[in-house]
Scaffold this active site. Structure first.
Site, short mmCIF file in Angstrom:
data_model
loop_
_atom_site.label_atom_id
_atom_site.label_comp_id
_atom_site.label_asym_id
_atom_site.label_seq_id
_atom_site.Cartn_x
_atom_site.Cartn_y
_atom_site.Cartn_z
N ALA A 220 -4.91 2.65 -0.49
CA ALA A 220 -4.65 2.10 -1.82
C ALA A 220 -5.09 0.64 -1.88
CB ALA A 220 -3.16 2.24 -2.17
N ASP A 221 -4.80 -0.12 -0.82
CA ASP A 221 -5.26 -1.51 -0.74
C ASP A 221 -6.79 -1.58 -0.73
OD1 ASP A 221 -3.00 -3.13 -0.76
OD2 ASP A 221 -2.64 -2.90 1.37
N VAL A 222 -7.41 -0.76 0.09
CA VAL A 222 -8.87 -0.81 0.24
C VAL A 222 -9.56 -0.47 -1.08
CG1 VAL A 222 -10.86 0.23 1.37
CG2 VAL A 222 -8.85 -0.38 2.72
N GLY B 63 -9.28 -3.22 -3.52
CA GLY B 63 -10.26 -4.25 -3.22
C GLY B 63 -11.66 -3.89 -3.68
N ASP C 192 0.81 -1.21 0.00
CA ASP C 192 0.00 0.00 0.00
C ASP C 192 0.85 1.27 0.00
OD1 ASP C 192 -2.79 1.38 0.80
OD2 ASP C 192 -1.20 2.19 2.07
#
Length: 399
Positions: free
Chosen positions: A180-182, A185, A152
């Protein structure tokens, strides 16, 4: 593996989850909340990396920390945990067998990392043309950086959001959570749902290639398109808005308050509340464009006028005259608020092996009128469901 409490629109969809950390698990938790059956494959030696990303951890009945950190809890409810060694031929056979019974596979290995196991998209999709296979990586399956690992923080730096975040005279700053990860997803969830729609219409599955950096660049939104329009590199403005003024956080005598003036009428009422009646007629501030061009001078006038008032006074006064305003809440205030309670954004799930026999989690924001989300399984212990899933799989193979 039927569950009467499953009321979601994805009931009957099975997901083989080969992902870990946050982007993939965020996606599969959302699909699970929506009713999908999610089988999470974990390395028997420690499982998902985030299991150890603590403290804090869930405390077991014996008073010792369990294998579930709060980080793991945030993205792993509504999943079965199956401990399988992917490096062994037996483990690979098990995963292929589960994939053959699944609608969706999601993974976040380095590009090409699953090919040596025969679990890559080309191999599995060739065996099941209706399979939807989603790959999440740092930079994508193609391009000069495809071989690089992705986290991230790296995506926030490479994708530009850190250059926009933080004080104007400070260092580049990451967002306070793994956004960024969220967001990756979330994009994965949208892509998978679109692919399901296509499959239902045509019978054809497909491979979805998604990267942290691509999704990070996509959500640069107005700042990104502003640069593409003008060629001018935007600067960090702290809590200021690039296109609206005043639209930021101001200090009060007892804390901070958010002021979000969206038009000239609101600006007039805002100034009236502060007793700055001459300000709206000042040529420097008469329009939003003028206020943007003279942001520094405007803030210099507003700051002392707000600093002598309390936060409740400002909020009550501006709400009364129709000017957007709000508090800057700490997390204890967030989760104690009547709004969060009314919207079921803090939930409790049964967890028999925990000291408290339950865990508290953040709720799903989607509110359906006909097919509500459901919370069926608390985030599992490592390998908690291995025996049950293997028994189910054997029965399916014997049919």
């Amino acid at each position: 593996m039927t569950d009467a409490s499953n009321t979601g629109p994805l009931k009957g969809i099975r997901v083989l989850d080969l992902s870990r950390i946050l982007a993939g698990p965020t996606c599969t938790q959302l699909l699970g909340d929506l009713g999908a059956e999610v089988i999470k494959i974990e390395n028997p030696k420690g499982g998902d990396d985030t299991r150890s990303w603590g403290p804090p951890f869930v405390t077991g009945a014996d008073g010792a920390p369990t294998d579930r950190s709060s980080y793991f809890l945030c993205a792993n409810r509504n999943k079965y945990s199956v401990a399988v060694d992917i490096s062994t031929s037996e483990g690979q056979d098990t995963i292929r067998a589960i994939a053959a019974q699944s609608d969706i596979v999601i993974e976040n290995f380095k590009p090409g990392g699953l090919q040596k196991y025969g679990l890559d998209a080309a191999t599995l999709c060739a065996g099941d043309p209706a399979l939807i296979y989603c790959s999440i990586s740092g930079y994508g399956q193609t391009g000069p950086n495809a071989h690089k690992p992705g986290y991230d923080l790296m995506a926030q730096g490479y994708g530009g959001i850190m250059s926009l975040t933080g004080a104007a005279d400070g260092e580049p700053m990451k967002v306070g959570v793994g956004i960024a990860d969220v967001m990756c997803g979330m994009y994965a969830s949208v892509g998978i749902l679109a692919a399901l729609r296509h499959r239902d219409q045509t019978g054809e599955g497909q491979h979805i290639d998604l990267s942290l950096v691509d999704s990070q660049v996509a959500w640069l939104i107005n700042e990104g398109t502003g640069y593409l329009t003008t060629g001018e590199r935007p600067i960090r403005r702290g809590n200021g808005h690039p296109n609206i003024a005043p639209y930021q956080v101001f200090a009060t005598s007892d804390g901070h308050v958010i002021i979000a003036v969206g038009n000239d009428g609101q600006f007039g009422r805002f100034c009236g509340f502060l007793g700055l009646d001459d300000l709206p007629g000042d040529p420097r501030f008469v329009t939003n464009s003028a206020r943007l061009n003279n942001r520094g001078a405007l803030v210099a006038v507003l700051e002392p006028a707000l600093a002598v008032r309390t936060t409740p006074d400002v909020i009550e006064g501006l709400e009364a005259c129709g000017v957007p305003v709000g508090p800057v809440q700490t997390l204890d205030q967030v989760f104690a608020s009547d709004q969060v309670a009314a919207r079921d954004m803090a939930i409790t799930m049964d967890c028999p092996d925990a000291a408290t026999k339950d865990v508290r989690l953040i709720g799903n924001p989607l509110k359906f009128s006909a097919t509500p989300v459901s919370y069926r399984k608390a985030p599992p212990k490592l390998g908690q469901d291995t025996a049950d899933i293997l028994q189910w799989l054997n029965s399916e193979l014997e049919r």
